[in-house]
Design a protein around this motif. Sequence first.
Motif, mmCIF file in Angstrom:
data_model
loop_
_atom_site.group_PDB
_atom_site.id
_atom_site.type_symbol
_atom_site.label_atom_id
_atom_site.label_comp_id
_atom_site.label_asym_id
_atom_site.label_seq_id
_atom_site.Cartn_x
_atom_site.Cartn_y
_atom_site.Cartn_z
ATOM 1 N N GLY A 36 34.508 46.995 58.218
ATOM 2 C CA GLY A 36 35.966 46.870 58.260
ATOM 3 C C GLY A 36 36.324 47.882 56.939
ATOM 4 O O GLY A 36 35.704 48.705 56.550
ATOM 5 N N ASP A 37 37.450 47.602 56.297
ATOM 6 C CA ASP A 37 38.053 48.428 55.466
ATOM 7 C C ASP A 37 37.467 48.092 53.918
ATOM 8 O O ASP A 37 37.549 47.081 53.557
ATOM 9 C CB ASP A 37 39.575 48.428 55.488
ATOM 10 N N GLU A 38 37.371 48.996 53.126
ATOM 11 C CA GLU A 38 36.782 48.845 51.795
ATOM 12 C C GLU A 38 37.827 48.099 50.817
ATOM 13 O O GLU A 38 37.539 47.628 49.602
ATOM 14 C CB GLU A 38 36.155 50.046 51.035
ATOM 15 N N ARG A 39 39.088 48.236 51.317
ATOM 16 C CA ARG A 39 39.982 47.822 50.654
ATOM 17 C C ARG A 39 40.085 45.888 50.709
ATOM 18 O O ARG A 39 40.679 45.406 49.775
ATOM 19 C CB ARG A 39 41.561 47.974 50.935
ATOM 20 N N THR A 40 39.275 45.499 51.373
ATOM 21 C CA THR A 40 38.869 44.164 51.472
ATOM 22 C C THR A 40 38.664 43.431 50.124
ATOM 23 O O THR A 40 38.863 42.568 49.605
ATOM 24 C CB THR A 40 38.023 43.656 52.603
ATOM 25 N N VAL A 41 37.861 44.300 49.629
ATOM 26 C CA VAL A 41 37.246 43.921 48.216
ATOM 27 C C VAL A 41 38.471 43.979 47.145
ATOM 28 O O VAL A 41 38.465 42.974 46.255
ATOM 29 C CB VAL A 41 36.123 45.295 47.684
ATOM 30 N N ASP A 42 39.430 44.647 47.152
ATOM 31 C CA ASP A 42 40.621 44.823 46.376
ATOM 32 C C ASP A 42 41.223 43.552 46.499
ATOM 33 O O ASP A 42 41.704 43.011 45.400
ATOM 34 C CB ASP A 42 41.261 45.969 46.678
ATOM 35 N N VAL A 43 41.509 43.104 47.760
ATOM 36 C CA VAL A 43 42.136 41.716 48.032
ATOM 37 C C VAL A 43 41.574 40.677 47.408
ATOM 38 O O VAL A 43 42.079 39.808 46.866
ATOM 39 C CB VAL A 43 42.480 41.475 49.548
ATOM 40 N N HIS A 44 40.218 40.460 47.508
ATOM 41 C CA HIS A 44 39.379 39.539 47.086
ATOM 42 C C HIS A 44 39.417 39.638 45.394
ATOM 43 O O HIS A 44 39.596 38.323 44.821
ATOM 44 C CB HIS A 44 37.959 39.436 47.610
ATOM 45 N N ILE A 45 39.313 40.844 44.839
ATOM 46 C CA ILE A 45 39.570 40.960 43.478
ATOM 47 C C ILE A 45 40.885 40.507 43.023
ATOM 48 O O ILE A 45 41.006 39.826 41.871
ATOM 49 C CB ILE A 45 39.207 42.287 42.989
ATOM 50 N N LYS A 46 42.084 40.889 43.508
ATOM 51 C CA LYS A 46 43.137 40.341 43.495
ATOM 52 C C LYS A 46 43.391 38.835 43.216
ATOM 53 O O LYS A 46 43.869 38.223 42.346
ATOM 54 C CB LYS A 46 44.433 41.023 44.160
#
Length: 75
Positions: A36-46
């Motif tokens: 998937g997209d590594e920005r998935t991590v950013d969403v979970h962090i937010k």
Amino acid sequence: MPKKERDVLSFLIKHRNQVVTRDQLIHNIWGIEFNGDERTVDVHIKRLRDKLQTSDLSIVSVRGVGYKLEVNTDE
């Protein structure tokens, strides 16, 4: 709290006060075959930051590197 958020928080707690990269989180939480997209991590962090607002924990961004969980102590 959804399982992946708990997994991310748990990983950050185990590595508190250490900088953790997105790649480390993806590899350890989603697995080496994550496609998937590594920005998935950013969403979970937010989402975690929103939930931790009233706690002594905060997730700090380390620009260009990753994230760090800090324990706030007011002494």
